[in-house]
Design an enzyme around this catalytic site. Structure first.
Site, PDB file in Angstrom:
ATOM      1  N   CYS A   1     -38.058 -49.895 -18.960  1.00 54.43           N
ATOM      2  CA  CYS A   1     -37.960 -51.147 -18.210  1.00 54.43           C
ATOM      3  C   CYS A   1     -39.000 -51.153 -17.092  1.00 54.43           C
ATOM      4  O   CYS A   1     -39.049 -50.237 -16.267  1.00 54.43           O
ATOM      5  CB  CYS A   1     -36.557 -51.263 -17.630  1.00 54.43           C
ATOM      6  SG  CYS A   1     -36.305 -52.650 -16.528  1.00 54.43           S
ATOM      7  N   ASN A   2     -39.819 -52.177 -17.059  1.00 50.15           N
ATOM      8  CA  ASN A   2     -40.845 -52.265 -16.024  1.00 50.15           C
ATOM      9  C   ASN A   2     -40.237 -52.348 -14.632  1.00 50.15           C
ATOM     10  O   ASN A   2     -40.725 -51.728 -13.691  1.00 50.15           O
ATOM     11  CB  ASN A   2     -41.735 -53.490 -16.263  1.00 50.15           C
ATOM     12  CG  ASN A   2     -42.808 -53.229 -17.292  1.00 50.15           C
ATOM     13  OD1 ASN A   2     -43.880 -52.780 -16.963  1.00 50.15           O
ATOM     14  ND2 ASN A   2     -42.508 -53.487 -18.555  1.00 50.15           N
ATOM     15  N   THR A   3     -39.150 -53.125 -14.497  1.00 42.43           N
ATOM     16  CA  THR A   3     -38.527 -53.272 -13.185  1.00 42.43           C
ATOM     17  C   THR A   3     -37.959 -51.940 -12.713  1.00 42.43           C
ATOM     18  O   THR A   3     -38.126 -51.556 -11.552  1.00 42.43           O
ATOM     19  CB  THR A   3     -37.412 -54.331 -13.238  1.00 42.43           C
ATOM     20  OG1 THR A   3     -37.941 -55.519 -13.812  1.00 42.43           O
ATOM     21  CG2 THR A   3     -36.896 -54.643 -11.852  1.00 42.43           C
TER      22      THR A   3
ATOM     23  N   ASP B   1     -33.543 -48.897 -21.033  1.00 43.34           N
ATOM     24  CA  ASP B   1     -34.072 -50.192 -20.629  1.00 43.34           C
ATOM     25  C   ASP B   1     -32.893 -51.053 -20.187  1.00 43.34           C
ATOM     26  O   ASP B   1     -31.743 -50.755 -20.493  1.00 43.34           O
ATOM     27  CB  ASP B   1     -34.793 -50.848 -21.811  1.00 43.34           C
ATOM     28  CG  ASP B   1     -35.380 -52.202 -21.457  1.00 43.34           C
ATOM     29  OD1 ASP B   1     -36.049 -52.306 -20.408  1.00 43.34           O
ATOM     30  OD2 ASP B   1     -35.158 -53.167 -22.205  1.00 43.34           O
ATOM     31  N   SER B   2     -33.203 -52.142 -19.493  1.00 44.44           N
ATOM     32  CA  SER B   2     -32.145 -53.055 -19.075  1.00 44.44           C
ATOM     33  C   SER B   2     -31.538 -53.808 -20.265  1.00 44.44           C
ATOM     34  O   SER B   2     -30.446 -54.343 -20.142  1.00 44.44           O
ATOM     35  CB  SER B   2     -32.709 -54.076 -18.090  1.00 44.44           C
ATOM     36  OG  SER B   2     -33.837 -54.717 -18.642  1.00 44.44           O
TER      37      SER B   2
ATOM     38  N   GLU C   1     -36.946 -64.190 -26.761  1.00 41.79           N
ATOM     39  CA  GLU C   1     -35.621 -64.019 -27.366  1.00 41.79           C
ATOM     40  C   GLU C   1     -35.255 -65.196 -28.274  1.00 41.79           C
ATOM     41  O   GLU C   1     -34.523 -65.027 -29.245  1.00 41.79           O
ATOM     42  CB  GLU C   1     -34.566 -63.804 -26.271  1.00 41.79           C
ATOM     43  CG  GLU C   1     -34.812 -62.487 -25.544  1.00 41.79           C
ATOM     44  CD  GLU C   1     -33.656 -62.027 -24.671  1.00 41.79           C
ATOM     45  OE1 GLU C   1     -32.704 -62.802 -24.457  1.00 41.79           O
ATOM     46  OE2 GLU C   1     -33.718 -60.877 -24.201  1.00 41.79           O
TER      47      GLU C   1
ATOM     48  N   CYS D   1     -44.001 -56.391 -19.084  1.00 41.01           N
ATOM     49  CA  CYS D   1     -42.601 -56.590 -19.454  1.00 41.01           C
ATOM     50  C   CYS D   1     -42.474 -56.271 -20.924  1.00 41.01           C
ATOM     51  O   CYS D   1     -43.330 -56.673 -21.727  1.00 41.01           O
ATOM     52  CB  CYS D   1     -42.175 -58.035 -19.188  1.00 41.01           C
ATOM     53  SG  CYS D   1     -40.547 -58.462 -19.858  1.00 41.01           S
ATOM     54  N   THR D   2     -41.423 -55.552 -21.280  1.00 39.83           N
ATOM     55  CA  THR D   2     -41.271 -55.094 -22.668  1.00 39.83           C
ATOM     56  C   THR D   2     -41.170 -56.233 -23.680  1.00 39.83           C
ATOM     57  O   THR D   2     -41.400 -56.028 -24.859  1.00 39.83           O
ATOM     58  CB  THR D   2     -40.007 -54.229 -22.802  1.00 39.83           C
ATOM     59  OG1 THR D   2     -38.907 -54.961 -22.258  1.00 39.83           O
ATOM     60  CG2 THR D   2     -40.167 -52.914 -22.070  1.00 39.83           C
ATOM     61  N   HIS D   3     -40.794 -57.419 -23.217  1.00 42.72           N
ATOM     62  CA  HIS D   3     -40.675 -58.534 -24.157  1.00 42.72           C
ATOM     63  C   HIS D   3     -42.030 -59.116 -24.571  1.00 42.72           C
ATOM     64  O   HIS D   3     -42.154 -59.752 -25.602  1.00 42.72           O
ATOM     65  CB  HIS D   3     -39.862 -59.668 -23.539  1.00 42.72           C
ATOM     66  CG  HIS D   3     -38.378 -59.455 -23.571  1.00 42.72           C
ATOM     67  ND1 HIS D   3     -37.768 -58.429 -22.907  1.00 42.72           N
ATOM     68  CD2 HIS D   3     -37.384 -60.149 -24.180  1.00 42.72           C
ATOM     69  CE1 HIS D   3     -36.456 -58.504 -23.100  1.00 42.72           C
ATOM     70  NE2 HIS D   3     -36.209 -59.538 -23.866  1.00 42.72           N
TER      71      HIS D   3
ATOM     72  N   TYR E   1     -32.699 -56.785 -15.291  1.00 43.09           N
ATOM     73  CA  TYR E   1     -32.906 -56.181 -13.982  1.00 43.09           C
ATOM     74  C   TYR E   1     -33.952 -56.964 -13.180  1.00 43.09           C
ATOM     75  O   TYR E   1     -34.030 -56.839 -11.961  1.00 43.09           O
ATOM     76  CB  TYR E   1     -33.424 -54.738 -14.127  1.00 43.09           C
ATOM     77  CG  TYR E   1     -32.425 -53.716 -14.638  1.00 43.09           C
ATOM     78  CD1 TYR E   1     -31.122 -54.076 -14.969  1.00 43.09           C
ATOM     79  CD2 TYR E   1     -32.797 -52.387 -14.780  1.00 43.09           C
ATOM     80  CE1 TYR E   1     -30.215 -53.120 -15.438  1.00 43.09           C
ATOM     81  CE2 TYR E   1     -31.895 -51.430 -15.236  1.00 43.09           C
ATOM     82  CZ  TYR E   1     -30.609 -51.796 -15.567  1.00 43.09           C
ATOM     83  OH  TYR E   1     -29.730 -50.853 -16.013  1.00 43.09           O
ATOM     84  N   GLY E   2     -34.766 -57.751 -13.886  1.00 46.96           N
ATOM     85  CA  GLY E   2     -35.970 -58.343 -13.302  1.00 46.96           C
ATOM     86  C   GLY E   2     -35.740 -59.208 -12.074  1.00 46.96           C
ATOM     87  O   GLY E   2     -36.625 -59.387 -11.253  1.00 46.96           O
TER      88      GLY E   2
END
Lengths: 272, 272
Positions: B76-78, B13-14, B155, B189-191, B45-46
């Site tokens: 990572c989705n991006t 992932d980024s 975050e 998005c992973t977040h 990366y987004g």
């Protein structure tokens, strides 16, 4: 000296935010050629460690030196915090950061001797502003707060609305709780000047006394003019100009204009 | 095959967000060894371009292959949006992204045939979800919205409060205005899974009908189990384990625990 004076000023930043510094330098020194490098492929530096930020800053300054600059301005607060001393020690041209000029202006403005600093995680964690302020005046007390939501807020263009106010109330409210008598807040990130009117209003509501917001970009442009003047390196002719280089051009058109205050032409994608 | 089956699963992932995918894979496949790589030096990366994201993804997958992985998950989705096809074409092991599993689950859940997608600028700009959904069902209509404030919100740990709600109301309100009949929103998005309870409540208030939030991490863990099962590459013994590698370790301790759901030991700083 004449030949050197005609060389450009190099300005680098982790992204597009440093264009607020470019804008201040262009206003202050309209005859100068500027070459700007935004490391947009690796933005942001604010959440990265000191060694990573130093490594990226060295790549950026090498690029600027290859383009014959006479002075380098580190427009990124995080890079100023983590990399400035190393760059000053190893580079053959004068290097200015944004932290020291901002700290000087904060000291000139405070009456209570209590100064607030807002910035990215990296800038706050580095304690660069508290250290710069303490070097200039050991009696000043500093309260710092990282504000990671303010950068995306500025990039969204949500500069003065319900969301921006809710975020600002949270961050400035925490500052107020810790330091109710502070009367100066340093905008320790190149993105924050865009949010200045809103931050100023929210600060006035929360603190109930005048709070001066210090813009490091303006202070840095003044410092650059002094540094060049002392060395007789100011251009005495020419109409000025800006070449803008970025390491990734995905968003540059969308947001750069907002930061620079006018349309941005002449953008080059470069690899470091 | 037995020897290969004992090799680890590689997940990259980024940044730290991909730990939500790690968590889902560990729950689904508790016997597997996992090697995780978070490219925290270059996160996010987004907001970067396709070519930059592909270059970084290739560095990450090379690192994982050097560690003998049997399967790679692009958490990572991006990176899934921009780099998956190239990686699948050039790598000697199966490569899974998070986009296709999320799209499948969204289609299974929608009754109105109208699906929303929220994610980073890069993921939305790539149109990866609309394309994946259209491949699976040409009649589905998709509305996507980039939500750059949600990552710093997650975050900060402001998961469910006044600020989080104001931000969510803005983003989901814009989705609703465009597509009032949508009944599924993909958390692209992973977040975002960390914000799920709050997003779910705000969505219910705005849409006034049930809106299913699809978590790509859970869908991807299921897809990984299938991919390994089909190839007889599932480990049949062992207690599992996680090795976590990051390219910058400045924030990892602060936020990783929140994403993984338990304390993170065994962190290595690596250069790519």
């Amino acid at each position: 000296v004449r030949v050197v004076a005609n060389r450009p000023i190099g300005i680098f930043d982790s992204g597009v935010g440093g264009l607020t510094v470019v804008r201040s330098v262009m206003e202050r020194l309209p005859r100068e050629e500027i070459i700007y490098l935004g490391d947009t492929a690796r933005v942001p530096y604010g959440s990265k460690s000191a060694s990573t930020v130093l490594r990226y800053s060295q790549l950026s300054t090498r690029f600027l030196l290859d383009h014959g600059v006479k002075l380098i301005i580190v427009a990124c607060n995080t890079a100023s915090a983590y990399a400035l001393e190393a760059l000053q020690a190893e580079l053959p041209v004068p290097v200015l950061g944004v932290v020291e000029p901002g700290a000087r202006e904060a000291l000139a403005a405070t009456k209570s001797g209590r100064v607030g600093v807002i910035g990215t995680l990296g800038t706050v964690r580095s304690e660069a502003y508290p250290r710069a302020l303490a070097r200039l005046d050991a009696s000043v007390r500093v309260t710092a707060r990282a504000c990671p939501l303010l950068v995306p807020l500025a990039e969204e263009g949500w500069l003065d609305d319900e969301v921006a106010e809710a975020v600002a109330r949270r961050y400035l409210g925490e500052l107020r709780q810790e330091a109710p008598d502070l009367d100066v807040i340093v905008l320790g990130c190149t993105h924050y000047p865009l949010l200045r009117p809103m931050l100023s209003r929210v600060a006035a509501q929360l603190f109930r006394h005048e709070v001066v917001l210090v813009d490091s970009a303006v202070a840095t442009a003044r410092a650059a003019a002094s540094a060049l003047g002392e060395r007789s390196l100011l251009r005495d002719g020419g109409g000025g100009g800006l070449t803008c280089c970025v390491t990734d051009d995905a968003r540059i058109g969308e947001v750069a204009t907002r930061f620079l205050g006018h349309e941005l032409r002449n953008i080059r994608r470069v690899d470091l």
